[in-house]
Design a protein around this motif. Structure first.
Motif, PDB file in Angstrom:
ATOM      1  N   VAL A 111       7.385  10.504 -72.363  1.00 14.56           N
ATOM      2  CA  VAL A 111       8.245  11.257 -71.447  1.00 14.56           C
ATOM      3  C   VAL A 111       9.269  10.312 -70.830  1.00 14.56           C
ATOM      4  O   VAL A 111       8.913   9.256 -70.287  1.00 14.56           O
ATOM      5  CB  VAL A 111       7.417  11.925 -70.328  1.00 14.56           C
ATOM      6  CG1 VAL A 111       8.327  12.727 -69.395  1.00 14.56           C
ATOM      7  CG2 VAL A 111       6.344  12.838 -70.917  1.00 14.56           C
ATOM      8  N   LEU A 112      10.514  10.700 -70.910  1.00 14.26           N
ATOM      9  CA  LEU A 112      11.613   9.966 -70.281  1.00 14.26           C
ATOM     10  C   LEU A 112      12.007  10.723 -69.017  1.00 14.26           C
ATOM     11  O   LEU A 112      12.286  11.922 -69.064  1.00 14.26           O
ATOM     12  CB  LEU A 112      12.804   9.896 -71.245  1.00 14.26           C
ATOM     13  CG  LEU A 112      14.057   9.171 -70.746  1.00 14.26           C
ATOM     14  CD1 LEU A 112      13.787   7.670 -70.568  1.00 14.26           C
ATOM     15  CD2 LEU A 112      15.218   9.374 -71.724  1.00 14.26           C
ATOM     16  N   ILE A 113      11.975  10.038 -67.869  1.00 13.59           N
ATOM     17  CA  ILE A 113      12.291  10.690 -66.591  1.00 13.59           C
ATOM     18  C   ILE A 113      13.586  10.119 -66.029  1.00 13.59           C
ATOM     19  O   ILE A 113      13.706   8.906 -65.842  1.00 13.59           O
ATOM     20  CB  ILE A 113      11.165  10.481 -65.553  1.00 13.59           C
ATOM     21  CG1 ILE A 113       9.815  10.949 -66.089  1.00 13.59           C
ATOM     22  CG2 ILE A 113      11.491  11.209 -64.251  1.00 13.59           C
ATOM     23  CD1 ILE A 113       8.638  10.699 -65.137  1.00 13.59           C
ATOM     24  N   THR A 114      14.544  10.999 -65.739  1.00 13.09           N
ATOM     25  CA  THR A 114      15.725  10.569 -64.985  1.00 13.09           C
ATOM     26  C   THR A 114      15.435  10.823 -63.510  1.00 13.09           C
ATOM     27  O   THR A 114      14.752  11.779 -63.165  1.00 13.09           O
ATOM     28  CB  THR A 114      16.998  11.339 -65.374  1.00 13.09           C
ATOM     29  OG1 THR A 114      16.975  12.640 -64.750  1.00 13.09           O
ATOM     30  CG2 THR A 114      17.113  11.521 -66.873  1.00 13.09           C
ATOM     31  N   GLY A 115      15.941   9.952 -62.648  1.00 12.05           N
ATOM     32  CA  GLY A 115      15.613  10.098 -61.231  1.00 12.05           C
ATOM     33  C   GLY A 115      14.159   9.759 -60.970  1.00 12.05           C
ATOM     34  O   GLY A 115      13.546  10.243 -60.019  1.00 12.05           O
ATOM     35  N   GLY A 116      13.597   8.907 -61.804  1.00 11.63           N
ATOM     36  CA  GLY A 116      12.159   8.624 -61.743  1.00 11.63           C
ATOM     37  C   GLY A 116      11.729   7.748 -60.590  1.00 11.63           C
ATOM     38  O   GLY A 116      10.537   7.604 -60.333  1.00 11.63           O
ATOM     39  N   THR A 117      12.693   7.166 -59.868  1.00  7.96           N
ATOM     40  CA  THR A 117      12.314   6.315 -58.735  1.00  7.96           C
ATOM     41  C   THR A 117      12.307   7.101 -57.425  1.00  7.96           C
ATOM     42  O   THR A 117      11.939   6.572 -56.383  1.00  7.96           O
ATOM     43  CB  THR A 117      13.282   5.120 -58.596  1.00  7.96           C
ATOM     44  OG1 THR A 117      14.618   5.632 -58.516  1.00  7.96           O
ATOM     45  CG2 THR A 117      13.178   4.187 -59.779  1.00  7.96           C
TER      46      THR A 117
END
Length: 304
Positions: free
Chosen positions: A5-11
């Motif tokens: 899974v690739l998450i944008t906004g993951g931080t």
């Protein structure tokens, strides 16, 4: 079968918790970030406003969760801030759509965030995923353009689910932190009329919704990511005071005072949105925290 899974906004607050829960569930996680810094996860670099993205990012993923967007509650909504709120969401989603269109990847699902702000201020009307978006409201315009950008991915034949997120409850950030702080200081009070509806969701339930949308191929189109029992602002404030064992001594905070302090951003706390969770319940999703008091007690239950 590979489960990356690739998450944008993951931080951010949601991405951080979602990444933990995905790892616990046996997924591999990578973040797509402008400033890769979280060493627990593999990170790819991108800059949505500049239109640049690591060419290896999308080919890594089986699923993409798109959470990227500048916080709506940091600072007053100046013209510049509003542009940032809009472009940080739309440009990132458009960039992902362009990358996915190039092919050479194995992405099986795209789950994109939106927000219940799309409905505008609707009093006590029950709002479903079929309710038309508001047209004259800043947050509604942002959400509509954000969703339109995600729909390009669907048009390319990749299963796409859009989650319209309500007020996320977490002691780590979001609206609950300042509300709890004022109640603890004995300065809590209903905001505006107090009659406006708040459609909320516990952070863990929200992350479980995202995971379900990744795993279950039935999930496509738009869903409201809210608990099934919205409350009025007055009920919310009273329940929070009860859980924190504090009295509510102040009268209501008047609407004009909020507008003076927050400007247009007061929309976030004054708009009434009574949002239905029927569609996710209909797909068999079970909320761990369907009602407000246990949700708040999960964070503050030990505080005396």
């Amino acid at each position: 079968m590979s489960r990356k899974v690739l998450i944008t906004g993951g931080t951010g607050m949601i991405g951080t918790r979602l990444a933990e829960m995905l790892i616990d569930g046996g997924y591999e996680v990578a973040l797509l970030s402008r400033t890769p810094g979280d060493n627990r996860y593999f990170s790819f670099r991108w800059d949505p406003l500049a239109g640049t993205i690591d060419p290896a990012a999308v080919p890594y993923a089986d699923f993409i969760v798109n959470l990227a967007g500048s916080s709506v509650s940091d600072g007053k909504w100046t013209a510049e801030r509003k542009q940032q709120i809009l472009s940080s969401r739309v440009a990132g989603t458009q960039l992902l759509a362009q990358e996915l269109r190039k092919g050479g990847h194995h992405v099986r699902g795209f789950v994109s965030a939106s927000a219940i702000g799309i409905y505008g201020d609707q009093g006590d009307k029950l709002l479903t995923a079929e309710t038309p978006p508001a047209t004259d409201d800043f947050l509604a315009v942002v959400c509509r353009q954000w969703e339109e950008a995600a729909e390009y991915v669907e048009q390319d034949g990749i299963r796409t689910a859009i989650l319209r997120i309500g007020i996320v409850l977490s002691p780590e950030g979001g609206a609950l932190v300042p509300l709890a702080r004022t109640v603890k200081l004995m300065a809590g009070a209903p905001l505006g009329s107090g009659k406006q509806y708040m459609s909320w969701i516990h952070l863990d339930d929200l992350c479980r919704l995202f995971i379900r949308a990744i795993e279950d191929e039935q999930w496509r189109g738009v869903y409201n990511a809210v608990a099934p029992n919205p409350v009025t602002n007055k009920e919310f404030t009273e329940t929070l005071a009860d859980v924190l064992h504090r009295p509510l001594v102040l009268p209501k905070v008047p609407e004009f005072g909020l507008k003076l302090m927050m400007g247009e951003m007061s929309e976030i706390v004054l708009a009434s949105q009574r949002v239905s969770a029927e569609r996710v319940l209909g797909l068999g999703f079970k909320f761990e925290y369907p009602t407000l008091k246990p949700a708040l007690e999960s964070f503050y239950g030990d505080e005396q």
